[in-house]
Design a protein around this motif. Structure first.
Motif, short mmCIF file in Angstrom:
data_model
loop_
_atom_site.label_atom_id
_atom_site.label_comp_id
_atom_site.label_asym_id
_atom_site.label_seq_id
_atom_site.Cartn_x
_atom_site.Cartn_y
_atom_site.Cartn_z
N ALA A 41 0.84 -1.20 0.00
CA ALA A 41 0.00 0.00 0.00
C ALA A 41 0.88 1.26 0.00
CB ALA A 41 -0.92 0.01 1.21
N SER A 42 0.29 2.38 -0.40
CA SER A 42 1.06 3.62 -0.47
C SER A 42 0.13 4.82 -0.36
CB SER A 42 1.86 3.70 -1.78
OG SER A 42 0.99 3.65 -2.90
N ILE A 43 0.72 5.98 -0.10
CA ILE A 43 0.00 7.24 -0.04
C ILE A 43 0.14 7.96 -1.37
CG2 ILE A 43 -0.02 9.55 0.99
CD1 ILE A 43 -1.24 7.62 2.85
N ILE A 44 -0.98 8.43 -1.91
CA ILE A 44 -0.94 9.26 -3.12
C ILE A 44 -0.90 10.71 -2.67
CG2 ILE A 44 -2.15 9.89 -5.24
CD1 ILE A 44 -3.36 7.12 -5.28
N GLU A 45 0.27 11.32 -2.79
CA GLU A 45 0.48 12.66 -2.23
C GLU A 45 -0.37 13.72 -2.91
OE1 GLU A 45 4.56 13.68 -2.01
OE2 GLU A 45 5.11 11.97 -0.74
N ALA A 46 -0.70 13.51 -4.19
CA ALA A 46 -1.51 14.50 -4.90
C ALA A 46 -2.90 14.63 -4.28
CB ALA A 46 -1.63 14.13 -6.38
N GLY A 47 -3.38 13.58 -3.62
CA GLY A 47 -4.70 13.63 -2.99
C GLY A 47 -4.62 13.68 -1.48
N THR A 48 -3.48 14.14 -0.94
CA THR A 48 -3.26 14.15 0.50
C THR A 48 -2.91 15.55 0.97
OG1 THR A 48 -2.46 11.86 0.43
CG2 THR A 48 -1.84 13.15 2.35
N SER A 49 -3.35 15.90 2.17
CA SER A 49 -3.08 17.23 2.73
C SER A 49 -1.58 17.44 2.94
CB SER A 49 -3.79 17.40 4.07
OG SER A 49 -5.19 17.30 3.92
N GLU A 50 -1.19 18.71 3.00
CA GLU A 50 0.20 19.06 3.27
C GLU A 50 0.54 18.73 4.72
OE1 GLU A 50 2.55 20.22 1.28
OE2 GLU A 50 1.26 20.21 -0.49
N SER A 51 1.78 18.37 4.95
CA SER A 51 2.23 18.08 6.31
C SER A 51 2.40 19.37 7.11
CB SER A 51 3.55 17.31 6.28
OG SER A 51 3.41 16.08 5.62
N TYR A 52 2.27 19.24 8.41
CA TYR A 52 2.44 20.38 9.31
C TYR A 52 3.91 20.75 9.40
CZ TYR A 52 2.55 23.06 13.67
OH TYR A 52 2.76 24.02 14.62
N LYS A 53 4.21 22.03 9.20
CA LYS A 53 5.59 22.52 9.26
C LYS A 53 5.85 23.10 10.65
CE LYS A 53 6.05 21.64 4.88
NZ LYS A 53 6.85 20.49 4.43
#
Length: 302
Positions: free
Chosen positions: A140-152
């Motif tokens: 399994a994997s995360i599709i970054e294009a459909g995922t929120s930005e990480s907290y900076k």
């Protein structure tokens, strides 16, 4: 005669002039500067190599620290289980014998060893007992294009000689891995976010599991950043098509750390992608942390 004398004088002057010595002196100077340039280049490369070495060492130290935390948690739980087991055996012995001066344990060293091994085995087993099709090691994997930005987080940085060189933040795919030690979570800003997950294979989803750490092991003493309300959607057509609502749930921060939710709506076809939408958290104003999310179901076509 004048031309002859001039030519003879120039010939003698050329012979007496030490051109080879001057050329060798120039070459020596060039070689010295070339050597200095090479030394400077080597010195410039040293910080880069030391930086890479420092990164590896910091990662090793972090892994060792997390392993120590995990082992300490195991020891505490094991002590509690052994204590409860001893109390139970003592009560059973008193009830059976009418109370006497017999050994309150009533068990041999071998039996106690077997009991401890049994408790450890149960403790290490997966409590959910369902296949996780959102597990990264299974594909399994995360599709970054459909995922929120990480907290900076500006404070979450590693330093070397006073220079910030590495931002300490976890990627979204950390939620697809079984490591749930404190800090091993994906954080996104605010209380609402989403993650698009490509499953290890096509399944007909039936349930999901949300996992978070408890307040007992939390360094801050609370889990206000834990997700509260969340919904799950199935995504058609190569993870870019229509979203099918599968259910909305509430993660209870005072309940068990691992909570499984049966989906409220069925789907008629196998899905390869699932979207997790966090709708609120338990009160943290800046970010929400996800530790682990699992997807269960019936396998479809491989």
């Amino acid at each position: 005669l004048v031309f002859s004398l001039t030519g003879l004088g120039n010939h003698i002057w050329l012979q007496e002039t030490e051109f080879p010595q001057r050329s060798s002196h120039i070459y020596a100077i060039m070689a010295e500067y070339s050597s200095r340039l090479s030394n400077y280049q080597a010195r410039l490369q040293m910080p880069k190599e030391q930086l890479e070495l420092l990164k590896k060492e910091s990662q090793t130290l972090e892994n060792n620290f997390q392993e120590i935390l995990f082992l300490s948690e195991e020891i505490d739980v094991l002590k509690a289980l052994v204590r409860d087991t001893r109390d139970g055996l003592h009560n059973h012995s008193v009830d059976a014998d009418g109370g006497g001066d017999q050994d309150p344990m009533g068990t041999s060293d071998e039996e106690m060893s077997n009991l401890v091994n049994y408790i450890l085995k149960k403790f290490r087993e997966d409590q959910v007992q369902r296949a996780d099709y959102a597990l990264k090691s299974a594909g399994a994997s995360i599709i970054e294009a459909g995922t929120s930005e990480s907290y900076k987080n500006n404070k979450a940085k590693l330093y070397w000689h006073g220079i910030k060189f590495l931002t300490y933040e976890m990627p979204p795919d950390i939620i697809l891995q079984p490591d749930v030690h404190p800090g091993k979570c994906w954080a996104f800003p605010g209380s609402q976010g989403h993650a698009l997950i490509k499953l290890a294979r096509k399944i007909t989803p039936t349930a999901v599991t949300m996992e978070h750490i408890s307040e007992i092991v939390s360094p801050s003493g609370n889990i206000f950043s834990a997700p509260k309300e969340f919904s799950v959607y199935g995504v058609l057509k190569h993870c870019e098509g229509e979203e099918i609502f599968l259910g909305q749930f509430v993660y209870n921060k005072t309940g068990t750390t691992i909570q499984t939710f049966e989906l409220q709506h069925e789907v008629s076809e196998s899905l390869l992608c699932v979207k997790l939408k966090i709708l609120s958290n338990w009160g943290h104003p800046k970010y929400t942390c996800l530790y682990r999310f699992r997807v269960h179901g019936t396998p479809g076509e491989y």
